[in-house]
Every structure is written in C-alpha cells, then in structure tokens.
Design an enzyme around this catalytic site. Structure first.
Site, PDB file in Angstrom:
ATOM      1  N   GLN A   7      -4.770  -1.570   9.648  1.00 14.91           N
ATOM      2  CA  GLN A   7      -4.683  -2.889   9.019  1.00 14.91           C
ATOM      3  C   GLN A   7      -5.228  -3.972   9.946  1.00 14.91           C
ATOM      4  O   GLN A   7      -4.891  -4.025  11.131  1.00 14.91           O
ATOM      5  CB  GLN A   7      -3.217  -3.175   8.644  1.00 14.91           C
TER       6      GLN A   7
ATOM      7  N   LYS B  43       0.839  -1.204   0.000  1.00 15.73           N
ATOM      8  CA  LYS B  43       0.000   0.000   0.000  1.00 15.73           C
ATOM      9  C   LYS B  43       0.876   1.257   0.000  1.00 15.73           C
ATOM     10  O   LYS B  43       0.632   2.202  -0.750  1.00 15.73           O
ATOM     11  CB  LYS B  43      -0.940  -0.015   1.214  1.00 15.73           C
TER      12      LYS B  43
ATOM     13  N   ASP C 180     -11.076   2.640   3.793  1.00 16.50           N
ATOM     14  CA  ASP C 180     -11.337   1.194   3.695  1.00 16.50           C
ATOM     15  C   ASP C 180     -12.834   0.923   3.495  1.00 16.50           C
ATOM     16  O   ASP C 180     -13.221  -0.186   3.108  1.00 16.50           O
ATOM     17  CB  ASP C 180     -10.921   0.495   5.001  1.00 16.50           C
TER      18      ASP C 180
HETATM   19  N1  GUN Z   1      -6.837  -6.920   6.113  1.00 15.99           N
HETATM   20  C1  GUN Z   1      -7.088  -7.638   4.983  1.00 15.99           C
HETATM   21  N2  GUN Z   1      -7.624  -6.827   4.019  1.00 15.99           N
HETATM   22  C2  GUN Z   1      -7.700  -5.589   4.558  1.00 15.99           C
HETATM   23  C3  GUN Z   1      -8.129  -4.342   4.060  1.00 15.99           C
HETATM   24  O1  GUN Z   1      -8.601  -4.195   2.931  1.00 15.99           O
HETATM   25  N3  GUN Z   1      -8.020  -3.289   4.920  1.00 15.99           N
HETATM   26  C4  GUN Z   1      -7.546  -3.424   6.183  1.00 15.99           C
HETATM   27  N4  GUN Z   1      -7.511  -2.329   6.955  1.00 15.99           N
HETATM   28  N5  GUN Z   1      -7.140  -4.567   6.686  1.00 15.99           N
HETATM   29  C5  GUN Z   1      -7.204  -5.644   5.867  1.00 15.99           C
END
Ligand code: GUN
Length: 288
Positions: free
Chosen positions: A96, A52, A119
């Site tokens: 996350q 990311k 998100d």
């Molecule tokens: N863990 C797995 N996929 C995601 C996501 O898209 N966002 C976040 N914050 N955590 C994750």
C-alpha cells in the site's frame, strides 16, 4: 443526468467474482490469495487496506495482511516482497502506498514480481499495457473503464480529456481509452497545460484525477458531457463521526446539472478500484 452508481456496479462485479470462486472450489481448485503489505498508520491507507481485506472475504478469496511500523527499514520491506514473490500460496500482492519517506517507493514497486503485481504498478506491466498486451491494469483506470462500459457511455471517436498524468491513474487511463475497442481520442492535461478550460470544455468524457477538491467547475464542462471524478481528498468536517469527509475534484453541485453522466464522491470510482484489484487477483490465481 444519470448518476453513476459505483457501489451498485461494484456489488454486481463482486457477485460475479464470488460465483467464479464457487466454481473454482467445486472444481477442487485453490482459491485466489491476495496479500497486502501496510507500513505505518496513515488513516487513508488503513481504511483502503481494511476494505481490500473485507472485499476478499466477501468474494471467498484468501487474504493476508502484513503490517510494519513507520520505522520499518527499506530492507525489511524488500525482504518481505522477496518472500511473497517466492510464496507459492500467494497469487498476488500489493504494497500500500504511500510509504514512509525513507523508503524508496519505486525500488519497492520494481522488486515485486510482475506476475504477482496485481496493482499493475511494475514497469513491465505498464509497458505491456502501452504495447497492447495482456497485463494487470492498475485498479483505478480499470475501474473507470468498467463503469464506462457498464453504463454504455459512447467512446468511439469521442474526445476524452484526462486532467492528471500520474502513473497510477492519468497515464494508464489515457492508454486504455485510446485502445482499439474503446477508440476515444485522448488529451492528457497537467499542471503546465495552457488553455485548460478550453480543452476541458471540449470533452465528451472528462476525467478529473488531480487531487484538488472542487477544481473542475461548471464553466469547464460541456453540456451533455460524461464526468468521472477520481478525487478523494479528505477535508475537515464537523458533522461526521470521523471528523472529515471525502471531496472530489469536481464541483459536483454546479457541474452535475450539465452532465449526461457523473460519478459522485464517495460512491463513484472509489468502490470500483477494489473490484479491479479482485479481478486482477482472480486472474493471477487462474494463471498459477
Ligand atoms: N494508494 C492509493 N491507491 C493505491 C492503490 O491502488 N494501490 C496501492 N498499493 N496503494 C495505493
């Protein structure tokens, strides 16, 4: 059979976003700023967050990473969320998941300001999606819809079967696929579904999002169906440097010959999710 190339599509979308950022800079505007909060050292989370941050650099966004050890308290994370909510320089941020067991994930999600929740996990944003209002759509469902649109897979009146009802993938995707303009007829299947094989094999578009490697076998797929594989389970491997490989929810080898379209794992849905996060961050930046 067409192999859906998520890497190529995500590179195209990133190039479009980079172009928009250049335009923003030319107009003297502030570039979008994404912050990520990472707690602990879960291998998958480390990899995802690193991707990311790297993707932010690629498109010209500003990014920040805020790290905590496994023993961080819930209050520390809530304080950080509060700081980010009130930081005018941060356009959007993510925490996350998964978080260590002693931290209540839902409490953290609900503490994030909905207008910085890139998100799309906050109940306000999920609710806005259900109501058909403008919102931040969560990354995976939004990436899947982008793939379907870019590959011009027919959706109107088609039967879309989604295996999995999570708040992150299955449920929001079911709302998107039935929205006006996409117009699919949607069935959501889950662990208590009876006759799963019959339902799955009636799908024109079959989405597997359950996290069970190889779960979807050839006898569950209709000839000519489009198959979208959301699974990314790490399985041990002796022939890779990392000692594992990613395995999807679909038995690719046997299912692929029956399909009109199929996404590989890796290289299908995965790369698209980061694009969606970047798109949401761009949107947040423009809103501010
Ligand atoms: N863990 C797995 N996929 C995601 C996501 O898209 N966002 C976040 N914050 N955590 C994750």
């Amino acid at each position: 059979m067409t192999l859906i190339d998520g890497k190529k599509t995500s590179a195209e979308i990133k190039a479009e976003i980079a172009q928009e950022v250049k335009q923003m800079i030319a107009e003297g505007k502030k570039v979008p700023h994404l912050a990520a909060v990472l707690v602990g050292h879960d291998g998958g989370s480390e990899t995802y967050v690193a991707h990311k941050i790297k993707s932010c650099e690629e498109v010209g966004f500003k990014s920040s990473l805020i790290r905590f050890e496994d023993d961080a308290t819930e209050q520390q994370i809530l304080d950080t969320v509060d700081k980010l909510n009130n930081d005018p320089d941060v356009d959007g941020f993510i925490v996350q998941l998964p978080l260590p067991k002693h931290i209540n994930e839902q409490k953290i999600i609900e503490a994030i300001s909905p207008n910085k929740d890139v998100d799309g996990f906050h109940p306000v944003n999920l609710g806005r999606l259900v109501a058909g209002l403008d919102t931040f759509v969560s990354a995976t469902p939004s990436g899947i819809v982008d793939l379907i649109k870019r590959y011009k897979i027919e959706t109107a009146g088609k039967h879309c079967v989604i295996i999995g009802r999570s708040n992150i993938v299955g449920r929001p995707l079911s709302i998107l696929m039935s929205q006006k303009g996409i117009d699919a007829t949607v069935t959501v299947c889950h662990s208590r579904t009876e006759n799963l094989k019959e339902i799955a094999s009636s799908a024109d578009i079959l989405v597997a999002a359950i996290g069970r490697p190889g779960f979807v076998t050839a006898d569950m797929v209709k000839e000519g169906a489009a198959v979208i594989d959301v699974g990314t389970t790490r399985v041990p491997a002796t022939d890779t440097k990392s000692g594992f490989r990613l395995k999807g929810d679909v038995d690719f080898e046997n299912v692929a010959p029956k399909c009109s379209y199929i996404t590989p794992v890796p290289g299908g849905v995965g790369p698209m999710t980061i694009c969606s996060l970047l798109k949401n961050t761009l949107k947040a930046g423009k809103m501010r």
